[in-house]
Scaffold this motif. Structure first.
Motif, PDB file in Angstrom:
ATOM      1  N   MET A   1       0.843  -1.202   0.020  1.00 47.89           N
ATOM      2  CA  MET A   1      -0.032   0.086   0.071  1.00 47.89           C
ATOM      3  C   MET A   1       0.752   1.377   0.071  1.00 47.89           C
ATOM      4  O   MET A   1       0.753   2.111  -0.904  1.00 47.89           O
ATOM      5  CB  MET A   1      -0.971  -0.079   1.247  1.00 47.89           C
ATOM      6  N   GLU A   2       1.995   1.200   0.685  1.00 43.89           N
ATOM      7  CA  GLU A   2       2.851   2.352   0.707  1.00 43.89           C
ATOM      8  C   GLU A   2       3.580   2.694  -0.431  1.00 43.89           C
ATOM      9  O   GLU A   2       3.728   3.758  -0.935  1.00 43.89           O
ATOM     10  CB  GLU A   2       3.745   2.184   2.125  1.00 43.89           C
TER      11      GLU A   2
ATOM     12  N   ARG B   1       1.233   4.058  -3.354  1.00 41.55           N
ATOM     13  CA  ARG B   1       1.023   5.514  -3.450  1.00 41.55           C
ATOM     14  C   ARG B   1       2.194   6.307  -4.175  1.00 41.55           C
ATOM     15  O   ARG B   1       1.760   7.264  -4.572  1.00 41.55           O
ATOM     16  CB  ARG B   1       1.027   5.674  -1.943  1.00 41.55           C
ATOM     17  N   ARG B   2       3.397   5.663  -3.897  1.00 42.96           N
ATOM     18  CA  ARG B   2       4.336   6.311  -4.631  1.00 42.96           C
ATOM     19  C   ARG B   2       4.381   5.975  -6.059  1.00 42.96           C
ATOM     20  O   ARG B   2       5.156   6.630  -7.038  1.00 42.96           O
ATOM     21  CB  ARG B   2       5.629   6.003  -4.071  1.00 42.96           C
TER      22      ARG B   2
END
Length: 149
Positions: A56-57, A60-61
């Motif tokens: 998920m992290e 996002r990028r």
């Protein structure tokens, strides 16, 4: 006679005690194996959660197609490992259940033998008490006869 019955059972009780102790040892062993398997399963599940959080992290990028393919392949392997570990946990749980049943049977047999020995000892004690009482009664009658004119 009843005392000898209890004494004759002593080796059988000793064998039953050894069998019960061995069954208890096996039960502990299988409990340890189950705990270990459950710990590994928890670790894998925690790792999966952490890895999903990382996805998920990173998502996002923005991620590359190669990263996404590697992630999906790894995720599939991790989920497969979790399925296998769940099967392992169930297998260990089955072993534990069998060991518990074996211990319960041995424990019940040991307790039955102990109760039988106790009954034989109680019977022997009662017989000895009766013999003693009979002896005292006979002595009392003899003394009474001697005292009579």
């Amino acid at each position: 006679m009843a005392t000898s019955r209890a004494a004759r059972l002593a080796p059988v009780v000793d064998m039953a005690e050894r069998a019960e102790r061995e069954a208890a040892r096996q039960l502990g062993h299988f409990q340890g194996q189950l705990n270990q398997a459950e710990g590994k399963l928890n670790d894998l599940q925690r790792y999966l959660t952490d890895y999903q959080q990382q996805w998920m992290e990173e998502g996002r990028r923005g991620v590359s197609g190669q990263w996404l393919m590697n992630y999906q392949r790894f995720l599939s392997q991790l989920e497969s490992a979790i399925v296998q570990q769940r099967q392992s946990v169930e297998w260990h749980r089955g072993n534990l259940d069998k060991a518990r049943d074996a211990w319960q049977q041995r424990y019940a047999r040991l307790e039955g033998l102990r109760k039988l020995v106790q009954r034989y000892q109680d019977e022997a004690r009662q017989a000895a008490d009766k013999r003693e009482q009979k002896l005292f009664d006979e002595l009392a009658q003899r003394l009474k006869r001697r005292e009579e004119p």
